[in-house]
Design a protein around this motif. Structure first.
Motif, mmCIF file in Angstrom:
data_model
loop_
_atom_site.group_PDB
_atom_site.id
_atom_site.type_symbol
_atom_site.label_atom_id
_atom_site.label_comp_id
_atom_site.label_asym_id
_atom_site.label_seq_id
_atom_site.Cartn_x
_atom_site.Cartn_y
_atom_site.Cartn_z
ATOM 1 N N HIS A 89 0.834 -1.207 0.000
ATOM 2 C CA HIS A 89 0.000 0.000 0.000
ATOM 3 C C HIS A 89 0.869 1.258 0.000
ATOM 4 C CE1 HIS A 89 0.939 -0.788 4.260
ATOM 5 N NE2 HIS A 89 0.890 0.527 4.412
ATOM 6 N N HIS A 91 0.734 5.764 0.998
ATOM 7 C CA HIS A 91 0.226 6.630 2.075
ATOM 8 C C HIS A 91 -0.200 7.999 1.575
ATOM 9 C CE1 HIS A 91 2.765 3.498 3.684
ATOM 10 N NE2 HIS A 91 2.022 3.542 4.762
ATOM 11 N N HIS A 142 4.883 0.282 0.626
ATOM 12 C CA HIS A 142 5.503 -0.818 1.371
ATOM 13 C C HIS A 142 4.476 -1.870 1.769
ATOM 14 C CE1 HIS A 142 4.997 0.940 5.748
ATOM 15 N NE2 HIS A 142 3.865 0.926 5.083
ATOM 16 N N TYR A 159 1.460 10.482 10.868
ATOM 17 C CA TYR A 159 1.283 10.733 9.439
ATOM 18 C C TYR A 159 0.988 12.212 9.209
ATOM 19 C CZ TYR A 159 0.596 5.656 9.052
ATOM 20 O OH TYR A 159 0.745 4.294 9.103
HETATM 21 FE FE FE2 Z 1 2.022 1.671 5.811
#
Ligand code: FE2
Length: 204
Positions: A89, A91, A142, A159
């Motif tokens: 996936h 981000h 990753h 994040y």
């Molecule tokens: Fe992740």
């Protein structure tokens, strides 16, 4: 009683950091200083509320610990059940991974712009106290798995946005095709870290 003061300190410092440095202009500085703040947070395992540290008998859970009111950053605890494995996936925002308990394996991937194929990048095993960074600039694709098949691991992630509400991508390695997803969060309620009258009470 968890050490809420430690978590409050981290959140105050992160708030100052994202307010003082426009993250869209100075992402490298946010990642560098944010990484130092996260390293200081995960250097101690006395602050994560118990309700945010469990529940993953299999698979993994993503508990929201805090989201900045302007959604400039969010903080989550990832609880990795034995052998848990994510899809590949991305981000779409910067992220910092701090290992709190156990260990996880972080397998990076890179998208080859010429062929459109996903190619394996470096693999890193994070153990307690380690911090890793990702971003669209540095590479943010990753796959993560719990390094253990017989115990839970926990990592704490920051994040550069409200990560559970962002549209991002899961990838099929066989075809290198991407599907949009929004992860949401596992928890419906967040820990109350603001009751200072209880600071100093012992754990339990
Ligand atoms: Fe992740």
């Amino acid at each position: 009683m968890p050490n809420h003061a430690r978590l409050r300190r981290f959140l105050a410092d992160m708030t100052s950091l994202v307010g003082g440095a426009r993250q869209d202009q100075d992402e490298a500085a946010v990642i560098e200083v944010g990484g130092q703040l996260l390293a200081a947070l995960v250097a101690h395992d006395d602050w994560l509320p118990e309700a945010m540290a469990g529940g993953a008998s299999e698979g993994y859970l993503q508990h929201l610990l805090y989201c900045d009111p302007h959604e400039r950053f969010s903080l989550v605890s990832f609880v990795w059940g034995p052998g848990a494995l994510t899809p590949v996936h991305d981000h779409t925002v910067w992220g910092l991974i701090g290992m709190l308990r156990g260990a996880e394996v972080d397998q990076r991937y890179e998208l080859d712009p010429a062929s459109g194929q996903l190619c394996p990048g470096p693999t890193t095993t994070l153990t307690a106290g380690d911090v890793a960074a990702l971003s669209p600039t540095l590479g943010d694709i990753h796959q993560v798995r719990n390094a253990f098949t017989d115990r839970t691991s926990i990592s704490v992630h920051v994040y550069g946005g409200n990560i559970g509400s962002l549209a991002r991508h899961r990838f099929d390695l066989a075809t290198s095709t991407a599907r949009t997803f929004i992860s949401g969060y596992s928890n419906a309620t967040m820990p109350n870290i603001w009751d200072r009258s209880r600071d100093g009470e012992s754990a339990g």
